[in-house]
Each structure stands twice: as structure tokens, then as C-alpha cells.
Design a protein around this motif. Structure first.
Motif, PDB file in Angstrom:
ATOM      1  N   GLY A  78       0.667  -1.324  -0.126  1.00 18.41           N
ATOM      2  CA  GLY A  78      -0.084   0.000   0.014  1.00 18.41           C
ATOM      3  C   GLY A  78       0.868   1.217   0.035  1.00 18.41           C
ATOM      4  O   GLY A  78       1.925   1.263   0.764  1.00 18.41           O
ATOM      5  N   LYS A  79       0.414   2.459  -0.635  1.00 20.66           N
ATOM      6  CA  LYS A  79       1.194   3.563  -0.879  1.00 20.66           C
ATOM      7  C   LYS A  79       0.538   4.534  -0.135  1.00 20.66           C
ATOM      8  O   LYS A  79      -0.581   4.939  -0.411  1.00 20.66           O
ATOM      9  CB  LYS A  79       1.554   3.887  -2.340  1.00 20.66           C
ATOM     10  N   PHE A  80       1.374   5.223   0.673  1.00 22.32           N
ATOM     11  CA  PHE A  80       0.866   6.371   1.378  1.00 22.32           C
ATOM     12  C   PHE A  80       1.124   7.632   0.924  1.00 22.32           C
ATOM     13  O   PHE A  80       1.714   8.099  -0.073  1.00 22.32           O
ATOM     14  CB  PHE A  80       1.875   6.682   2.642  1.00 22.32           C
ATOM     15  N   ASN A  81       0.067   8.640   1.030  1.00 23.06           N
ATOM     16  CA  ASN A  81      -0.131   9.906   0.651  1.00 23.06           C
ATOM     17  C   ASN A  81      -0.376  10.112  -0.913  1.00 23.06           C
ATOM     18  O   ASN A  81       0.421  10.923  -1.636  1.00 23.06           O
ATOM     19  CB  ASN A  81       1.205  10.629   0.914  1.00 23.06           C
ATOM     20  N   GLN A  82      -1.129   9.075  -1.427  1.00 28.80           N
ATOM     21  CA  GLN A  82      -1.313   9.237  -2.858  1.00 28.80           C
ATOM     22  C   GLN A  82      -2.696   9.614  -2.909  1.00 28.80           C
ATOM     23  O   GLN A  82      -3.813   9.482  -2.118  1.00 28.80           O
ATOM     24  CB  GLN A  82      -1.341   7.828  -3.603  1.00 28.80           C
ATOM     25  N   THR A  83      -2.925  10.461  -4.172  1.00 37.25           N
ATOM     26  CA  THR A  83      -4.298  11.289  -4.326  1.00 37.25           C
ATOM     27  C   THR A  83      -5.159  10.046  -5.241  1.00 37.25           C
ATOM     28  O   THR A  83      -4.739   9.684  -6.157  1.00 37.25           O
ATOM     29  CB  THR A  83      -4.207  12.479  -5.086  1.00 37.25           C
ATOM     30  N   ILE A  84      -6.385   9.890  -4.781  1.00 38.53           N
ATOM     31  CA  ILE A  84      -7.217   9.239  -5.481  1.00 38.53           C
ATOM     32  C   ILE A  84      -8.561   9.915  -5.706  1.00 38.53           C
ATOM     33  O   ILE A  84      -9.252  10.601  -4.991  1.00 38.53           O
ATOM     34  CB  ILE A  84      -7.838   7.760  -4.612  1.00 38.53           C
ATOM     35  N   ARG A  85      -8.781  10.217  -7.048  1.00 36.53           N
ATOM     36  CA  ARG A  85     -10.036  10.857  -7.578  1.00 36.53           C
ATOM     37  C   ARG A  85     -11.241   9.949  -7.966  1.00 36.53           C
ATOM     38  O   ARG A  85     -10.904   8.838  -8.361  1.00 36.53           O
ATOM     39  CB  ARG A  85      -9.629  11.688  -8.858  1.00 36.53           C
TER      40      ARG A  85
END
Length: 174
Positions: A78-85
Motif C-alpha cells: 500500500g502506498k502512503f499519501n497518494q491522491t485518489i480521485r
């Protein structure tokens, strides 16, 4: 750079890096003197998964559904601090509202909870897009939500709040 071996071949190692998780094409160029050649390399493996709870169907006026997205790299981490729209896809035949247009992943790569409120019957295509640092789409996931029409006629007395409302004989009540 690399030095050629006895056969005239040079070997280099290309890594995707640890700060850019986007699926993309990297171009490797080899140059020797005035000669050069390029080769496009596809870097892929990052994914986004969408989970809708409690199910992927709901009736208009019967509450909300919740959704989360999970962003993982090629190693499944899992990747931290990623933007999901989040959006409702153009192919949707139903309608609803979303509590947010974009959310940021936590330390496990999971977004906070998104709320979907149905407003019109049909199929709603919920879309989650993982955006890279430049705003480009790294990975996409969709989930179809079946929205059923409200049953019966919605009716409620909301004012006055008290039940029963006190009323003096011969007086009127808004």
C-alpha cells in the motif's frame, strides 16, 4: 554509463524508483560516439482497487453506500499519501452524489471512507483514479452500483419536531 565487454555489449540496470509509483513508459537511450538508439520500456504494476459496502445495490432514499480505494505498487505494498480521485462515470444511467471528489491514502494505502448517496435509479459507475504527482492517471478501478427507484411515496412531517405538537384549541399551526 557502462563499458562494453569482449563481445561489444554493455549492460545497465533500470529501476522504476521508489518515489514515482505511476505506470508509465521510460525511454532508455544508448549512445556511443555519434550513434544512438532508444528503447521504450513499460513500467507497470501499480494498481488501485475499489471496495463498495455493504453491497453494490441500493434504493433511492434508503441511505448511503460507503467506498474505499486501495493503492498498491508492483510489490503489492500500500502506498502512503497518494491522491485518489472519485467520480461517477459518463456511462452511468443512474445518479448519486459523492461526499468527496478526491481523497489521500493512509499509511496502508487506503483512502478514508467515501459516501455515495443515490438520487436517481439506474446503474452508477463509480470510478477511482490514482493520480500521479503531475495529475496524470496511474491506475483506474470501477464498480457498478445498481440504484433502484424509491418504493412508495416519501412522506414525513418534519416541522414541528415535537410529536404530538401542542396546539391550543382554535389556534393554527404552521
Amino acid at each position: 554509463s557502462a563499458t562494453t565487454d569482449a563481445n561489444g555489449q554493455a549492460t545497465v540496470l533500470l529501476k522504476s524508483g521508489i518515489s514515482d509509483f505511476s505506470n508509465r513508459i521510460a525511454t532508455v537511450t544508448a549512445t556511443q560516439g555519434a550513434q544512438s538508439a532508444s528503447l521504450p520500456i513499460l513500467i507497470k504494476g501499480s494498481t488501485v482497487a475499489l471496495t463498495v459496502l455493504p453491497a453494490s445495490n441500493i434504493q433511492v432514499g434508503a441511505g448511503t453506500l460507503t467506498a474505499t480505494a486501495l493503492a498498491t505498487d508492483a510489490a503489492g505494498l500500500g502506498k502512503f499519501n497518494q491522491t485518489i480521485r472519485f467520480s461517477i462515470g459518463a456511462a452511468s444511467t443512474g445518479l448519486g452524489t459523492l461526499s468527496s471528489a478526491a481523497l489521500i491514502t493512509d499509511s496502508q494505502g487506503v483512502t478514508p471512507t467515501l459516501t455515495f448517496t443515490p438520487t436517481q435509479a439506474g446503474t452508477v459507475v463509480l470510478t477511482a483514479e490514482w493520480l500521479d504527482a503531475a495529475g496524470g492517471i496511474t491506475a483506474t478501478a470501477t464498480q457498478n452500483i445498481t440504484v433502484e427507484a424509491a418504493s412508495g411515496v416519501a412522506f414525513a412531517i418534519t416541522i414541528p419536531v415535537a410529536n404530538p405538537a401542542p396546539l391550543t384549541s382554535g389556534a393554527t399551526q404552521a
